[in-house]
Enzyme design. Structure first.
Site, short mmCIF file in Angstrom:
data_model
loop_
_atom_site.label_atom_id
_atom_site.label_comp_id
_atom_site.label_asym_id
_atom_site.label_seq_id
_atom_site.Cartn_x
_atom_site.Cartn_y
_atom_site.Cartn_z
N SER A 102 4.17 1.25 8.06
CA SER A 102 3.85 2.56 7.48
C SER A 102 3.11 3.42 8.49
CB SER A 102 2.98 2.38 6.23
OG SER A 102 3.60 1.50 5.33
N VAL A 124 10.78 -7.17 9.61
CA VAL A 124 11.94 -6.28 9.76
C VAL A 124 11.62 -5.26 10.86
CG1 VAL A 124 13.42 -4.59 8.60
CG2 VAL A 124 12.59 -6.58 7.35
N GLY A 171 10.99 -2.92 5.56
CA GLY A 171 10.21 -4.17 5.54
C GLY A 171 9.80 -4.51 4.11
N HIS A 172 9.24 -3.51 3.42
CA HIS A 172 8.86 -3.72 2.01
C HIS A 172 10.10 -4.02 1.17
CE1 HIS A 172 5.66 -0.79 3.45
NE2 HIS A 172 4.91 -1.77 2.96
N GLN A 201 -2.77 -12.00 8.18
CA GLN A 201 -2.94 -11.81 6.74
C GLN A 201 -2.25 -12.93 5.96
OE1 GLN A 201 -2.80 -7.87 4.59
NE2 GLN A 201 -0.70 -8.50 4.23
N MET A 256 0.84 -1.21 0.00
CA MET A 256 0.00 0.00 0.00
C MET A 256 0.87 1.25 0.00
SD MET A 256 -3.41 -0.87 2.14
CE MET A 256 -2.76 -0.53 3.76
N GLY A 257 2.15 1.08 -0.33
CA GLY A 257 3.04 2.24 -0.39
C GLY A 257 3.51 2.69 0.98
N LEU A 275 6.63 3.10 1.68
CA LEU A 275 7.53 1.96 1.77
C LEU A 275 8.66 2.18 2.77
CD1 LEU A 275 7.79 1.18 -2.06
CD2 LEU A 275 6.18 0.24 -0.38
N GLN A 322 -10.39 -2.56 2.30
CA GLN A 322 -9.90 -3.16 3.55
C GLN A 322 -9.87 -2.18 4.72
OE1 GLN A 322 -6.02 -4.15 1.62
NE2 GLN A 322 -5.14 -3.70 3.61
P1 AMP Z 1 1.49 -2.89 3.47
O1 AMP Z 1 2.04 -1.85 2.52
O2 AMP Z 1 1.49 -2.45 4.89
O3 AMP Z 1 0.17 -3.45 2.99
O4 AMP Z 1 2.51 -4.10 3.42
C1 AMP Z 1 2.88 -4.70 2.20
C2 AMP Z 1 3.65 -5.95 2.50
O5 AMP Z 1 4.82 -5.63 3.25
C3 AMP Z 1 2.84 -6.95 3.37
O6 AMP Z 1 3.10 -8.26 2.91
C4 AMP Z 1 3.39 -6.70 4.73
O7 AMP Z 1 3.28 -7.81 5.59
C5 AMP Z 1 4.85 -6.42 4.41
N1 AMP Z 1 5.47 -5.71 5.53
C6 AMP Z 1 5.03 -4.58 6.15
N2 AMP Z 1 5.83 -4.27 7.20
C7 AMP Z 1 6.79 -5.23 7.24
C8 AMP Z 1 7.91 -5.46 8.09
N3 AMP Z 1 8.20 -4.67 9.12
N4 AMP Z 1 8.67 -6.55 7.85
C9 AMP Z 1 8.40 -7.39 6.81
N5 AMP Z 1 7.36 -7.21 5.98
C10 AMP Z 1 6.56 -6.15 6.18
#
Ligand code: AMP
Length: 285
Positions: A186, A176, A36-37, A153, A30-31, A33, A61
């Site tokens: 985010s 991460v 983790g992303h 999720q 969802m940006g 970034l 969502q």
């Molecule tokens: P989001 O943009 O929050 O929807 O996350 C997109 C993807 O990045 C999802 O698969 C999240 O689980 C993953 N993600 C978000 N935060 C982390 C993190 N701290 N460590 C690893 N993956 C992450």
């Protein structure tokens, strides 16, 4: 990096990639970034010939009183990061075009979507299941990458992929964290500095629980009571804190060789989630 906003044009482009026999790795986001992303993109880069990332703040969502409108959208910075990670294609559809007038067909996450976060965010996982289905049908990747940070999720999506026969390999990547242990998110940018200082107690409590189990403590009920006590002192609300089976998410009352601790807490208007999976439980015999 090529930017694509129309589903049809993404499908056409990726058909050509597949025809060349090149494998496709997909990272939906969802940006806003962060590292983790980036860890997901790096892994996709290693595993595949072609890397597709999506940035789409999915209205389905978010609940009516949630942060859809104020969700951070630093699009230019996100693109710079994706480019630096050698992403081949960025898919960033417009919400109106992705869900055009007349859109009614959705995907249900079933019972896994109504527990834990699903209880506090009704409809959230159905929204996730629907967008992931649409994105996967648009990209048709060989591999799709998700972070363990959003543990429920990952369970919902693994189930969805199996139930609906998606021919895609699911890859779950480790969470991460910032140097002090807070899981990157985010939404962390919503935290004031005072809240940020308190937020670390969530991961600290999970790690404390894990260490207790590793050192042979088996009384889950007492550990949970102590953990809840600490969280309640720190956070404005504790939505849940439980030890669960890592696949079924069934709440565990007795220590098992593999357990996942799931937690969600609120600081002001910010909701934080985190989890750890304990794999090396040694029975105290
Ligand atoms: P989001 O943009 O929050 O929807 O996350 C997109 C993807 O990045 C999802 O698969 C999240 O689980 C993953 N993600 C978000 N935060 C982390 C993190 N701290 N460590 C690893 N993956 C992450």
């Amino acid at each position: 990096m090529k930017e694509i906003s129309k589903t049809e044009s993404l499908q056409k482009t990726l058909r050509a990639v597949r025809r060349q026999g090149r494998s496709i790795g997909f990272v939906p986001t969802m940006g806003a970034l962060h590292e983790g992303h980036a860890s997901l993109i790096r892994r996709a880069r290693r595993d595949n010939d072609c890397v597709v990332a999506s940035i789409f703040v999915n209205p389905l969502q978010f609940g009516p009183h949630e942060d859809f409108n104020k969700y951070p959208r630093p699009f230019r910075q996100d693109k710079d990061l994706l480019r630096s990670l050698k992403t081949d294609y960025l898919f960033s559809p417009d919400a109106g075009a992705f869900y055009p007038e007349g859109f009614v067909s959705t995907v249900s996450a079933g019972p896994l979507g109504t527990i834990f976060c699903g209880k506090f965010r009704p409809g959230h996982f159905d929204g996730v299941a629907t967008v992931v289905t649409k994105l996967l049908l648009a990209v048709m990747p060989d591999r799709v990458y998700f972070g363990a940070k959003d543990y429920q999720q990952t369970v919902v999506i693994e189930r969805l992929l199996r139930d609906l026969n998606f021919a895609v390999k699911f890859v779950r990547m480790p969470t991460v964290r910032d140097a002090d242990g807070l899981a990157m998110s985010s939404r962390n940018r919503y935290l004031s500095s005072e809240e940020r200082a308190r937020a670390v107690v969530l991961s600290q409590t999970l790690f404390w629980f894990r260490d207790q189990i590793s050192s042979g403590v088996t009384d889950l009920k007492s550990l949970r009571r102590q953990a809840l006590h600490r969280l309640k002192k720190t956070f404005d609300q504790v939505d849940y804190f439980d030890a669960v089976h890592p696949e079924s998410l069934r709440v565990l009352h007795q220590a098992q060789p593999v357990m996942t601790l799931l937690a969600a807490c609120r600081l002001g208007k910010t909701r934080l989630i985190d989890n750890v999976t304990i794999t090396r439980f040694q029975k105290n015999t």
